[in-house]
Design a protein around this motif. Structure first.
Motif, PDB file in Angstrom:
ATOM      1  N   LYS A  95       1.252  -1.243  -0.090  1.00  0.00           N
ATOM      2  CA  LYS A  95      -0.055   0.291  -0.194  1.00  0.00           C
ATOM      3  C   LYS A  95       1.012   1.316  -0.110  1.00  0.00           C
ATOM      4  CE  LYS A  95      -3.420  -2.489   2.314  1.00  0.00           C
ATOM      5  NZ  LYS A  95      -4.279  -2.594   3.504  1.00  0.00           N
ATOM      6  N   LEU A  96       1.548   1.529   0.121  1.00  0.00           N
ATOM      7  CA  LEU A  96       3.165   2.629   0.799  1.00  0.00           C
ATOM      8  C   LEU A  96       3.384   3.192  -0.679  1.00  0.00           C
ATOM      9  CD1 LEU A  96       5.570   0.855   3.553  1.00  0.00           C
ATOM     10  CD2 LEU A  96       3.566   3.263   3.882  1.00  0.00           C
ATOM     11  N   TRP A 110      -3.918   8.067  -2.484  1.00  0.00           N
ATOM     12  CA  TRP A 110      -2.898   8.462  -1.523  1.00  0.00           C
ATOM     13  C   TRP A 110      -3.822   8.291   0.107  1.00  0.00           C
ATOM     14  CZ3 TRP A 110      -6.005  10.901   2.549  1.00  0.00           C
ATOM     15  CH2 TRP A 110      -8.128  11.064   2.317  1.00  0.00           C
ATOM     16  N   HIS A 111      -4.769   7.917  -0.113  1.00  0.00           N
ATOM     17  CA  HIS A 111      -6.134   7.305   0.991  1.00  0.00           C
ATOM     18  C   HIS A 111      -5.530   6.097   1.657  1.00  0.00           C
ATOM     19  CE1 HIS A 111      -8.525   6.041  -2.089  1.00  0.00           C
ATOM     20  NE2 HIS A 111      -9.352   5.331  -1.046  1.00  0.00           N
ATOM     21  N   ARG A 143      -1.850   5.035   1.001  1.00  0.00           N
ATOM     22  CA  ARG A 143      -0.702   5.110   0.940  1.00  0.00           C
ATOM     23  C   ARG A 143      -0.172   5.023   2.583  1.00  0.00           C
ATOM     24  NH1 ARG A 143      -0.513   8.255  -3.422  1.00  0.00           N
ATOM     25  NH2 ARG A 143      -0.226  10.103  -2.406  1.00  0.00           N
ATOM     26  N   GLU A 144      -1.306   6.307   3.039  1.00  0.00           N
ATOM     27  CA  GLU A 144      -1.763   6.889   4.054  1.00  0.00           C
ATOM     28  C   GLU A 144      -2.176   5.411   5.208  1.00  0.00           C
ATOM     29  OE1 GLU A 144      -1.101   9.793   6.290  1.00  0.00           O
ATOM     30  OE2 GLU A 144      -0.368  10.058   3.943  1.00  0.00           O
ATOM     31  N   GLU A 145      -3.484   4.811   4.816  1.00  0.00           N
ATOM     32  CA  GLU A 145      -3.488   3.259   5.458  1.00  0.00           C
ATOM     33  C   GLU A 145      -1.780   2.318   5.398  1.00  0.00           C
ATOM     34  OE1 GLU A 145      -6.084  -0.226   4.967  1.00  0.00           O
ATOM     35  OE2 GLU A 145      -6.553   0.983   3.949  1.00  0.00           O
ATOM     36  N   LEU A 160       0.575   3.554   5.180  1.00  0.00           N
ATOM     37  CA  LEU A 160       1.702   3.964   6.315  1.00  0.00           C
ATOM     38  C   LEU A 160       1.358   4.041   8.151  1.00  0.00           C
ATOM     39  CD1 LEU A 160       4.425   6.170   6.960  1.00  0.00           C
ATOM     40  CD2 LEU A 160       2.472   7.541   6.674  1.00  0.00           C
ATOM     41  N   ARG A 161       0.408   3.837   8.499  1.00  0.00           N
ATOM     42  CA  ARG A 161      -0.119   3.187   9.246  1.00  0.00           C
ATOM     43  C   ARG A 161       0.499   2.179   9.943  1.00  0.00           C
ATOM     44  NH1 ARG A 161      -4.145   6.809   7.625  1.00  0.00           N
ATOM     45  NH2 ARG A 161      -5.759   4.791   7.428  1.00  0.00           N
TER      46      ARG A 161
END
Length: 87
Positions: free
Chosen positions: A8-9, A14-15, A17-19, A21-22
């Protein structure tokens, strides 16, 4: 150490990628804590363990806990709370 690949990175959304990152931030923290709980359970295998929930252990009766500070390079000791009732 263990590796986790998070596709996912590199996603274009964008959402997503943010997931990713989390997940990348959270995984080593929760994975490390879970590993230490497993190692503690191995050390406590002779004790009358009734229940283990997250980072808490419930024993039947009074038990003498061994020193667990050597587990996986822990620099903080386990916090022990003795009660008559679990809550």
């Amino acid at each position: 150490g263990r590796q986790m690949y998070i596709d996912k990175l590199s996603d274009s959304r964008w959402h997503v990628r943010e997931e990713g990152l989390r997940q990348a931030i959270n995984w080593p923290i929760q994975g490390g804590a879970a590993e230490k709980v497993k190692l503690a359970m191995i050390e406590l295998h002779d004790l009358p363990l009734l229940l283990q929930v997250h980072d808490s252990f419930l024993f039947n009766g009074y038990v003498k806990l061994p020193d667990l500070s050597h587990i996986d390079g822990m620099d903080t000791p386990f916090k022990v709370k003795l009660t008559q009732h679990w809550s």
